[in-house]
Design a protein around this motif. Structure first.
Motif, mmCIF file in Angstrom:
data_model
loop_
_atom_site.group_PDB
_atom_site.id
_atom_site.type_symbol
_atom_site.label_atom_id
_atom_site.label_comp_id
_atom_site.label_asym_id
_atom_site.label_seq_id
_atom_site.Cartn_x
_atom_site.Cartn_y
_atom_site.Cartn_z
ATOM 1 N N LEU A 32 0.709 -1.195 0.000
ATOM 2 C CA LEU A 32 0.094 -0.056 -0.058
ATOM 3 C C LEU A 32 0.998 1.229 -0.062
ATOM 4 N N GLY A 33 1.772 1.165 0.662
ATOM 5 C CA GLY A 33 2.930 2.394 0.828
ATOM 6 C C GLY A 33 3.672 2.641 -0.414
ATOM 7 N N LYS A 34 3.987 1.459 -1.174
ATOM 8 C CA LYS A 34 4.498 1.716 -2.411
ATOM 9 C C LYS A 34 3.667 2.430 -3.578
ATOM 10 N N ALA A 35 2.411 1.849 -3.634
ATOM 11 C CA ALA A 35 1.326 2.397 -4.553
ATOM 12 C C ALA A 35 1.140 3.698 -4.229
ATOM 13 N N LEU A 36 0.780 4.046 -2.937
ATOM 14 C CA LEU A 36 0.433 5.292 -2.615
ATOM 15 C C LEU A 36 1.419 6.405 -3.042
#
Lengths: 320, 320
Positions: free
Chosen positions: B100-104
């Motif tokens: 999630l962190g990478k995508a955001l």
């Protein structure tokens, strides 16, 4: 990794000031110079409602628990977005849609969009709702503004929904006041709007009076004293379960109340009382904010040890 | 009541003009004079992703499918709100949070809030995301503006994700281009923003090129012709499954592409080509809008009957 570690990981991603460090009932961002309040709550069958609860009431509860977060920010609802899991029961879905329509109409808000998904056979229903609201002009209150000396207040009565759930689990269907408090909670939108300029901190009581008071204390960097004898109980609750210290602790930790819990400077006490009277919602002073930290309980002046469980925690056992 | 009847009931509640009759990829409302685009998509384990898909990629997909709806409205992401079902697997949750962190971070957006819920043991994970975006100044395109004579275009290549899913179902893990297309789709945010002033209608291809084209035709009140030989296939797809009429139909109906499908007046064809070139995203003219209604297919000029299934429909059988 346990759940609190997971939430810490999410918190690290929630760097936008509008996310309020994931410590609040809702996010507050600015769009076109207007404060926008945003919340998302899910209901899982067998966890947040009973499988036998009427689908109309499940829809009501889904709307109500989200609007209650808006109420705690003094926001006016703009609309909702639905995430609906189809579980292959058309009659249930139809009744849910009817209940959704009634709830939206009652709270004068609208369905803006959403998603429906098919669930694998036998899986529990999972329902999500995002609610949007307009923040009050003076800004949305947070959990973080309480100061030593402020009074601690709660609206309405506490423990009815918890008592209703206990009755349903025991196979009872009466008294209907308590059952209804569990199934069809009533968010305090008008009261939240009226109180928002007057409070130093505000939250809704969703997981339990004590755990939500503790969250205000932590977010605000103060301590909070709660006088259990002052926690307002309804006539139905007083009739049964009845007014015992144990039952007062039960009421203060059982959750699903969707009342407003707030703190205010003593100088605003009269204005607070006027605002509540205009909304025709009773409010009760149940304690105060103190220097230091943590939660302290008393009953008629005698200290009461904190119970091990202050309210509903994520990861608690499912209902059934 | 079947699902389409249920959606009709929801449609009756979605009376706000911003809901666009639940016929669009997203809702568009006005807040403080600014257009706000709002979408909510859910992923269900075993329905929208495979249980063995790496959790980082599930998080990526959850963000990507929602941002793809924003892309189709030419919107700039403001943030997301997460609904996360804990299923008792801490390692999975940690990897999901990392993804999630990478995508955001990749899409330059933020986590604004959300809810985590505990699922009953053994229940499939259900993940929801609400994405908010700022509408383009000229207004967000809808599915409803296509006119007879407009060209029909699609960005990127079609069918890679469908081929990737078929490979995964067959126990294959190669070629990685196709697997990745299924697991980590790439929403066309910059392209959507660049195209939005130039298109007459736009949607993202989520459920299948043909079904999404049909939705544009219905919303716009026109017909659409699709030339299957023009549907852009990737080198990996051309290598295998390969370029046959059947495989072209498979590509055009398999879904999960998250490309942009749009129509434009022929006078804007050059501007469209320039905008796509500036975004370094290939676009391909695959058909045109015609008077009348419905979808017509051809392959090298010969009519092709519509397949019984134009794409992924809610209520299709789960994946496994």
């Amino acid at each position: 990794m346990n759940e609190s570690a997971f939430i810490e990981r999410l918190r690290a991603l929630a760097t936008h000031p509008g996310a309020r460090g994931l410590n609040d009932d809702a996010a507050v961002i600015e769009v076109g110079g207007q404060g926008l309040v945003l919340t998302h709550d899910m209901l899982v069958e067998g966890v947040h409602y009973l499988a036998q609860d009427p689908p109309e009431t499940v829809a009501w509860k889904l709307v109500a628990v989200n609007l209650s977060d808006l109420a705690a920010k003094g926001a006016r609802p703009l609309g909702v977005v639905l995430g609906f899991a189809l579980a292959g029961d058309g009659a249930w879905d139809r009744a849910f849609a009817d209940g959704l329509g009634k709830a939206l109409s009652h709270f004068d808000t609208v369905l803006l969009g959403g998603d429906t998904v098919a669930m694998p056979a036998g899986a529990p229903r999972v329902l999500g709702l995002t609610a949007l609201g307009l923040a009050p002009e003076g800004g949305a209150p947070s959990r973080a503004g309480a100061q030593a000396g402020d009074g601690l207040y709660v609206s309405g009565t506490i423990g009815d929904a918890g008592a209703g759930l206990a009755l349903l689990r025991a196979g009872e269907a009466q008294p209907v006041t308590l059952i209804d408090a569990y199934r069809t909670p009533m968010p305090s939108l008008a009261l939240g709007q009226a109180l928002s300029p007057l409070v130093s901190a505000m939250a809704d009581v969703s997981d339990g009076l004590l755990i939500d008071a503790q969250r205000i204390a932590r977010a605000s960097g103060c301590g909070i004293e709660v006088a259990l004898e002052a926690v307002p109980l309804s006539p139905a609750f007083l009739a049964a379960p009845g007014d015992t210290p144990e039952n007062r602790l039960f009421a203060a930790t059982s959750g699903d109340d969707y009342r407003l819990l707030f703190t205010t400077n003593p100088a605003d006490a009269e204005a607070i009382a006027d605002a509540a009277a205009q909304c025709a919602v009773p409010i009760t002073r149940i304690g105060q904010c103190i220097a230091g930290d943590g939660l302290r309980l008393s009953h008629n002046g005698a200290p009461v040890p904190l119970p091990p469980r202050l309210g509903y925690m994520h990861g608690d056992a499912p209902l059934s």
